[in-house]
Design a protein around this motif. Structure first.
Motif, PDB file in Angstrom:
ATOM      1  N   LEU A 163       0.807  -1.225   0.000  1.00 22.15           N
ATOM      2  CA  LEU A 163       0.000   0.000   0.000  1.00 22.15           C
ATOM      3  C   LEU A 163       0.835   1.269   0.000  1.00 22.15           C
ATOM      4  O   LEU A 163       0.268   2.369   0.038  1.00 22.15           O
ATOM      5  CB  LEU A 163      -0.915  -0.002   1.231  1.00 22.15           C
ATOM      6  CG  LEU A 163      -1.818  -1.225   1.380  1.00 22.15           C
ATOM      7  CD1 LEU A 163      -2.541  -1.186   2.715  1.00 22.15           C
ATOM      8  CD2 LEU A 163      -2.817  -1.284   0.231  1.00 22.15           C
ATOM      9  N   ALA A 164       2.157   1.159  -0.027  1.00 23.51           N
ATOM     10  CA  ALA A 164       3.010   2.346   0.073  1.00 23.51           C
ATOM     11  C   ALA A 164       2.809   3.297  -1.096  1.00 23.51           C
ATOM     12  O   ALA A 164       2.817   4.523  -0.931  1.00 23.51           O
ATOM     13  CB  ALA A 164       4.476   1.919   0.172  1.00 23.51           C
ATOM     14  N   GLY A 165       2.626   2.765  -2.296  1.00 22.63           N
ATOM     15  CA  GLY A 165       2.431   3.629  -3.457  1.00 22.63           C
ATOM     16  C   GLY A 165       1.183   4.472  -3.361  1.00 22.63           C
ATOM     17  O   GLY A 165       1.174   5.641  -3.773  1.00 22.63           O
ATOM     18  N   GLY A 166       0.102   3.912  -2.819  1.00 26.85           N
ATOM     19  CA  GLY A 166      -1.126   4.691  -2.658  1.00 26.85           C
ATOM     20  C   GLY A 166      -0.961   5.850  -1.702  1.00 26.85           C
ATOM     21  O   GLY A 166      -1.481   6.946  -1.940  1.00 26.85           O
ATOM     22  N   ALA A 167      -0.217   5.635  -0.606  1.00 30.35           N
ATOM     23  CA  ALA A 167       0.012   6.726   0.343  1.00 30.35           C
ATOM     24  C   ALA A 167       0.873   7.820  -0.268  1.00 30.35           C
ATOM     25  O   ALA A 167       0.623   9.018  -0.067  1.00 30.35           O
ATOM     26  CB  ALA A 167       0.660   6.166   1.606  1.00 30.35           C
ATOM     27  N   ALA A 168       1.911   7.443  -1.011  1.00 31.80           N
ATOM     28  CA  ALA A 168       2.796   8.442  -1.614  1.00 31.80           C
ATOM     29  C   ALA A 168       2.075   9.274  -2.666  1.00 31.80           C
ATOM     30  O   ALA A 168       2.210  10.508  -2.706  1.00 31.80           O
ATOM     31  CB  ALA A 168       4.014   7.745  -2.230  1.00 31.80           C
ATOM     32  N   VAL A 169       1.286   8.632  -3.521  1.00 26.65           N
ATOM     33  CA  VAL A 169       0.553   9.374  -4.548  1.00 26.65           C
ATOM     34  C   VAL A 169      -0.543  10.227  -3.929  1.00 26.65           C
ATOM     35  O   VAL A 169      -0.852  11.319  -4.419  1.00 26.65           O
ATOM     36  CB  VAL A 169      -0.036   8.392  -5.587  1.00 26.65           C
ATOM     37  CG1 VAL A 169      -0.989   9.106  -6.539  1.00 26.65           C
ATOM     38  CG2 VAL A 169       1.088   7.740  -6.383  1.00 26.65           C
ATOM     39  N   GLY A 170      -1.139   9.754  -2.838  1.00 31.42           N
ATOM     40  CA  GLY A 170      -2.195  10.537  -2.193  1.00 31.42           C
ATOM     41  C   GLY A 170      -1.716  11.900  -1.729  1.00 31.42           C
ATOM     42  O   GLY A 170      -2.444  12.893  -1.842  1.00 31.42           O
TER      43      GLY A 170
END
Length: 501
Positions: free
Chosen positions: A361-368
Motif C-alpha cells: 500500500l506504500a504507493g497509494g500513500a505516496a501518490v495521495g
C-alpha cells in the motif's frame, strides 16, 4: 492590522478557545462520573483480596487459621511462578471506565447534533450530484471499516479486538470530526450542514486515528483508544485549519497529510507507552494461516478502493481521472516491488505476508500526498516503486532499530507503511511543482510555504501525540497487563470458555 486581526488572529483564538472548552468539559465531567462510580463499584477484587476484606475484622479467623491462609498464599504464588506462560486469571474490568465514557461522549454528540446539525439538500447546481457521489462515499466507507478493520486482525488471538475496536474508533472519530469541521460554518450561520462530502471529509480525518492505533495495536484497551480518537482528530482538524487559513493550502492537499500526521502521532504514543519486555516480543504477537488470511483480505479491500480514496475530494473531472489512474499504477508497481523485495530480504528466500501487507500500500500513500501534481503515468509508477523500496527497508530494518535503540514498539509498522511514503509524496510534490513552475519567484515562494506545511504538520502531530501519550499513561485507564496484550479474552466474552459449576 485590523484586517489581519479579524481574518487571522481572531478566528484562531476563537477556535482554540472552543477546542479547549469542549475537551475540558468532556474530560472533567467524565472524570467526575468515574470517581462517583468507583466509590460504589469495585470489580477488580481477586478471590484472595475478597477473602482478606471479608475477614479483616475477624480476630478469631486471624488467630486460628492464619497458618492455613499463609500456606494458601504460598501455594498460589508457587503456581503462578511455575506457569509463567499463562496469563493472569482476571483482566482489569472496564465496566466503570468504558461504559460511562462512551455514553457521555455519545450523549454530548447527540446534544450538539440536535442544536447545530442540519442535513443539506442536494440540488441541481451541485457539481457532484448525489447519484455520482454516493459510490465514492461507499468506496471510502469500505476502506475505513472493512479495509483497516481486517488489516488489524493479523495477531493470532486479537481478531475480535482488531476489527471491533477499529469500528469503534472509526465511528467516534467520524462524529467528532463532523463537529469540528463544521465549527467555521457554525461560527457564521449557527448551523453545521451535513452532506455526503462532509461525512467523507470526517472519515478521512478518522483515518489518521486508525493509522495511529496501528502503532499501539494490542497494547491498549478501548478506553485508551477512544481517547486517542478524540484527541488525535482534534489535533488533525486543527492542523488542517491552520494549513488552509495561514498557509493557503488547498483542502485535498492538507487532508492527505493524514499519513504523515497519523504515523508520527502513533510513533510518539508507542514511544512513551513503551512496555518492558517488548524487545523480547509479546507471547501472543504472532499470526497463523487464518489470521493472516483475514489480514490480507483487509489489504485487498484497501488496494481495490484506494483510487477512490485519493480522488474523492478532487473537484475537476480531468484531475480526478489523473488521480485515479496515478493511484492504480502506483499501487500496481508497489505490489510487484514488494513481492520482489520480500524474497530478496528473506534469509530463506520466501515471501513474508506481514511485510508485504505493509509495502503493497506504500504507493497509494505516496501518490495521495502528491496527487495534485502527478500528471504523467511514469511519475506515478516511479513514485510507487520508490515508496515500496522505502517501506520495505523501513519494515525490515527501521522497525527493529526503533525498538532496540529508541524503545518504540510499532506493532503495524505505521511509520514504514504511511509515514515514509507520505514524506516521499511530500518531497515529490515539491519537486514536481517547482519543475512545472516557470516563474522563479513563485517557485521559491511555493517551496517556502511547502516546507512550512510539513514543519507545522510534524510539530503539531508530535506535540499532540506526546500530550495524548502522557494522558494515557495514567493508571486510572487500567491498561492491560503484558500477559493480556494481544488477547481478546481481556475484553470479549467467550461462552465456550466459561467454567460451569
Amino acid at each position: 492590522m485590523y484586517f489581519i486581526f479579524v481574518k487571522v488572529i481572531a478566528p484562531v483564538c476563537i477556535k482554540l478557545i472552543i477546542f479547549s472548552e469542549l475537551i475540558t468539559f468532556f474530560f472533567l465531567f467524565t472524570l467526575k462520573i468515574f470517581v462517583t462510580i468507583l466509590k460504589k463499584i469495585d470489580t477488580d477484587c481477586l478471590p484472595v483480596q475478597q477473602l482478606i476484606k471479608s475477614c479483616a475484622g475477624c480476630t478469631q479467623f486471624q488467630t486460628v487459621v492464619a497458618t492455613d491462609y499463609e500456606s494458601e498464599v504460598k501455594e498460589l504464588r508457587r503456581k503462578q511462578t511455575a506457569t509463567p506462560q499463562m496469563a493472569p486469571q482476571y483482566a482489569p474490568s472496564l465496566r466503570s471506565r468504558l461504559a460511562p465514557l462512551l455514553l457521555i461522549v455519545q450523549t454530548g454528540f447527540i446534544i450538539i447534533a440536535a442544536l447545530c446539525f442540519e442535513t443539506k439538500e442536494t440540488n441541481k447546481l451541485d457539481r457532484k450530484p448525489f447519484l455520482h457521489f454516493y459510490p465514492e462515499f461507499q468506496d471510502v466507507n469500505v476502506m475505513v471499516i472493512l479495509g483497516f478493520g481486517f488489516l488489524c486482525t493479523f495477531p493470532l488471538r486479537y481478531g475480535f479486538s482488531g476489527s471491533g475496536f477499529n469500528l469503534l474508533v472509526a465511528v467516534i472519530a467520524t462524529q467528532w470530526a463532523l463537529i469540528l469541521n463544521g465549527i467555521d460554518s457554525w461560527y457564521s450561520t449557527k448551523i453545521i450542514r451535513i452532506d455526503l462530502k462532509s461525512i467523507i471529509k470526517a472519515e478521512l480525518c478518522a483515518v489518521s486515528a486508525l493509522i495511529s492505533i496501528g502503532s499501539v495495536l494490542g497494547k491498549t484497551n478501548p478506553v485508551q483508544l477512544t481517547l486517542i480518537a478524540l484527541l488525535e482528530v482534534t489535533g488533525f482538524v486543527l492542523n488542517e485549519w491552520l494549513l488552509q487559513t495561514l498557509l493557503k493550502v488547498r483542502p485535498p492537499n492538507s487532508i492527505m497529510l493524514l499519513h504523515v500526521f497519523g504515523a508520527l502521532f502513533g510513533l510518539m504514543l508507542t514511544w512513551i507507552l513503551y512496555r518492558d519486555g517488548s524487545k523480547q516480543g509479546f507471547e501472543k504477537e504472532k499470526f497463523d494461516k487464518k489470521s493472516g488470511l483475514f489480514s490480507m483480505l483487509g489489504v485487498v479491500f484497501l488496494w481495490m478502493f484506494w483510487p477512490s480514496f485519493n480522488s474523492v475530494l478532487v473537484v475537476d473531472d480531468r484531475t480526478r481521472l489523473e488521480a485515479v489512474c496515478s493511484t492504480y499504477l502506483a499501487l500496481a508497481i508497489s505490489a510487484v516491488t514488494a513481492a520482489a523485495l520480500a524474497v530478496l530480504s528473506s534469509p530463506r528466500g520466501k515471501l513474508n505476508l506481514i511485510q508485504m501487507q505493509s509495502c503493497i500500500l506504500a504507493g497509494g500513500a505516496a501518490v495521495g500526498v502528491s496527487v495534485s501534481v502527478v500528471q504523467q503515468p511514469w511519475e506515478a509508477m516511479a513514485l510507487g516503486f520508490t515508496a515500496a523500496i522505502l517501506s520495505t527497508l523501513g519494515y525490515r530494518y527501521l522497525k527493529s532499530h526503533l525498538l532496540i535503540a529508541f524503545e518504540c514498539h510499532d506493532t503495524c509498522a505505521a511509520l514504514s507503511t504511511h509515514g515514509l511514503p507520505g514524506l516521499l509524496g511530500w518531497l515529490a510534490q515539491l519537486v514536481l511543482q517547482i519543475k512545472y513552475c516557470d516563474d522563479h519567484t513563485v517557485a521559491v515562494r511555493f517551496a517556502v510555504f511547502h516546507i512550512c506545511t510539513l514543519f507545522t504538520t510534524v510539530s503539531l502531530s508530535l506535540s499532540m501525540g506526546t500530550l495524548t501519550a502522557f494522558l494515557l499513561k495514567w493508571k486510572f485507564w487500567r491498561p492491560p497487563q503484558n500477559k493480556k496484550c494481544f488477547d481478546d479474552q481481556a475484553f470479549w466474552e467467550f461462552p465456550n470458555l466459561v467454567v460451569r459449576k
